[in-house]
Design an enzyme around this catalytic site. Structure first.
Site, mmCIF file in Angstrom:
data_model
loop_
_atom_site.group_PDB
_atom_site.id
_atom_site.type_symbol
_atom_site.label_atom_id
_atom_site.label_comp_id
_atom_site.label_asym_id
_atom_site.label_seq_id
_atom_site.Cartn_x
_atom_site.Cartn_y
_atom_site.Cartn_z
ATOM 1 N N GLN A 209 70.175 -81.255 -30.800
ATOM 2 C CA GLN A 209 68.614 -81.343 -30.526
ATOM 3 C C GLN A 209 68.262 -80.933 -29.290
ATOM 4 O O GLN A 209 67.433 -80.300 -28.920
ATOM 5 C CB GLN A 209 68.254 -82.819 -30.760
ATOM 6 C CG GLN A 209 66.640 -83.055 -30.227
ATOM 7 C CD GLN A 209 66.098 -84.410 -30.577
ATOM 8 O OE1 GLN A 209 65.915 -84.764 -31.766
ATOM 9 N NE2 GLN A 209 66.226 -85.314 -29.777
ATOM 10 N N SER B 279 69.173 -96.357 -31.437
ATOM 11 C CA SER B 279 68.066 -97.272 -32.298
ATOM 12 C C SER B 279 68.938 -97.482 -33.668
ATOM 13 O O SER B 279 68.388 -98.963 -34.096
ATOM 14 C CB SER B 279 66.865 -96.538 -32.427
ATOM 15 O OG SER B 279 66.378 -96.232 -31.180
ATOM 16 N N GLY C 229 60.669 -94.823 -30.101
ATOM 17 C CA GLY C 229 60.376 -96.033 -29.749
ATOM 18 C C GLY C 229 61.561 -96.986 -30.304
ATOM 19 O O GLY C 229 63.011 -96.338 -30.343
ATOM 20 N N GLY D 207 69.756 -96.626 -23.328
ATOM 21 C CA GLY D 207 69.689 -95.004 -23.213
ATOM 22 C C GLY D 207 68.441 -94.311 -22.985
ATOM 23 O O GLY D 207 68.363 -93.377 -22.074
ATOM 24 N N HIS D 208 67.489 -94.922 -23.633
ATOM 25 C CA HIS D 208 65.886 -94.145 -23.367
ATOM 26 C C HIS D 208 65.654 -94.603 -22.013
ATOM 27 O O HIS D 208 64.976 -93.743 -21.278
ATOM 28 C CB HIS D 208 64.828 -94.977 -24.241
ATOM 29 C CG HIS D 208 65.335 -94.737 -25.850
ATOM 30 N ND1 HIS D 208 65.544 -95.578 -26.821
ATOM 31 C CD2 HIS D 208 65.059 -93.533 -26.444
ATOM 32 C CE1 HIS D 208 65.739 -95.093 -28.052
ATOM 33 N NE2 HIS D 208 65.389 -93.895 -27.668
ATOM 34 N N GLY E 198 68.077 -86.842 -24.386
ATOM 35 C CA GLY E 198 69.363 -87.387 -24.079
ATOM 36 C C GLY E 198 70.421 -86.523 -24.821
ATOM 37 O O GLY E 198 70.068 -85.955 -25.748
ATOM 38 N N LYS E 199 71.732 -86.509 -24.132
ATOM 39 C CA LYS E 199 72.683 -85.529 -24.598
ATOM 40 C C LYS E 199 73.358 -86.214 -25.929
ATOM 41 O O LYS E 199 73.992 -85.367 -26.552
ATOM 42 C CB LYS E 199 73.772 -85.455 -23.621
ATOM 43 C CG LYS E 199 73.367 -84.468 -22.745
ATOM 44 C CD LYS E 199 74.959 -84.398 -21.736
ATOM 45 C CE LYS E 199 74.689 -83.447 -20.434
ATOM 46 N NZ LYS E 199 75.848 -83.107 -19.701
HETATM 47 O O1 PAF Z 1 65.068 -87.923 -30.344
HETATM 48 C C1 PAF Z 1 63.974 -88.415 -30.839
HETATM 49 O O2 PAF Z 1 64.166 -89.769 -30.714
HETATM 50 C C2 PAF Z 1 63.366 -87.487 -31.656
HETATM 51 O O3 PAF Z 1 63.921 -86.650 -32.405
HETATM 52 C C3 PAF Z 1 62.138 -86.913 -30.796
HETATM 53 C C4 PAF Z 1 62.734 -86.202 -29.825
HETATM 54 C C5 PAF Z 1 61.338 -88.199 -30.146
HETATM 55 C C6 PAF Z 1 61.113 -86.464 -31.732
HETATM 56 O O4 PAF Z 1 60.593 -87.090 -32.510
#
Ligand code: PAF
Length: 277
Positions: free
Chosen positions: A150, A183, A27, A32-33, A144-145
């Site tokens: 991750q 964020s 959230g 970007g999101h 996202g890169k």
């Molecule tokens: O990148 C994020 O916002 C978080 O790490 C994710 C992948 C939503 C997992 O909580």
């Protein structure tokens, strides 16, 4: 767009959908999101985005309690970007009991860089992502890169656990001055925001140095750290690594095979960024 809070309702809404594309988020959405949601939209199937602030990936001293919860605004933005379903489970819905079963990603990939400075972070991420995948059962998931490690850890998890999900990486969105959208940028004071540009600036300088033939990676990293410190940053790492496995490069490794990743704090705000070389 429908907003759904329960796993049962989500499963009913997605029953029979073969090409669901999924964008997991915590959230407090920004461009970007939304670019990831648009990328998912272009794939042709239904698009699900989740908003869930995942306690498991925060250390006790981190910002879980203060992490901005902006669900109403997030829903409006997701609708505008073409999302079909917003899945926003409560903690009680996703973790009805303390989560005893957890995904422990391999140390070689997950205990370095972010995982070194945030022990347990990738256990929390993998565990919630696996659980969200179980709820949504997507064919494709977009990450996202900006969170480069991750993305690699999730790709590796999906591959090793033979999950039938294609993992797609989305490019990092940047402000006009180059700062990667995050964020956590909202935590910066006006003075810190003005300094924040130095992080991507140093990464760009490193990319140029390697592209120009520089191969003393340790010296290049040290110079970037020094430049950041001079501007008031406290670095966790600035590291040139191989894209394939995030291990230290050999002198023969050059552009096309490398990525530079950094994490550093300005005041109390910790920012991360990376650029492929
Ligand atoms: O990148 C994020 O916002 C978080 O790490 C994710 C992948 C939503 C997992 O909580």
């Amino acid at each position: 767009m429908r907003t759904i809070h329960s796993i049962a309702e989500l499963r009913a809404a997605l029953a029979g959908q073969a090409r669901t594309a999924f964008v997991p988020t915590m959230g407090n959405l920004h461009e970007g999101h939304l670019s990831l949601v648009r990328q998912a939209r272009a794939l042709g199937g239904p698009v699900v985005a989740s908003v869930f602030v995942n306690r498991l990936q925060f250390a006790p001293h981190e910002d879980f309690d203060t992490y901005p919860r902006t669900l109403e605004r997030d829903a409006e933005l997701l609708q505008g970007a073409g999302c079909d379903i917003l899945f926003a489970p409560s903690e009680r819905e996703l973790y009805p009991q303390p989560q005893g079963y957890k995904v422990h990603p391999p140390a070689a990939l997950a205990d370095i860089l972010e995982g070194h400075f945030r022990p347990g972070f990738f256990i929390g991420v993998c565990t919630v992502v696996l659980k969200l995948f179980q709820c949504v059962q997507p064919a494709i998931a977009v990450f996202g890169k900006k969170d480069y490690q991750q993305l690699m850890v999730i790709r590796n998890m999906v591959q090793q656990l033979a999950m039938p999900i294609e993992i797609v990486g989305g490019e990092t969105c940047r402000a006009g001055d180059g700062l990667a959208l995050s964020s956590r940028n909202g935590y910066l004071s006006a003075a810190e925001r003005a300094q924040a540009v130095a992080l991507s600036g140093q990464l760009r300088a490193l990319v140029q140095a390697v592209q120009a033939g520089g191969r003393d990676f340790a010296a290049l990293e040290a110079a970037a750290v020094q430049a950041l410190q001079a501007r008031g940053w406290a670095e966790d790492y600035v590291a040139i690594r191989r894209r394939a496995d995030l291990l230290a490069p050999q002198p023969a490794d050059g552009p096309g095979a490398l990525v530079v990743l950094a994490a550093a704090r300005l005041g109390t705000t910790r920012l991360i960024d990376n650029l492929e070389i």
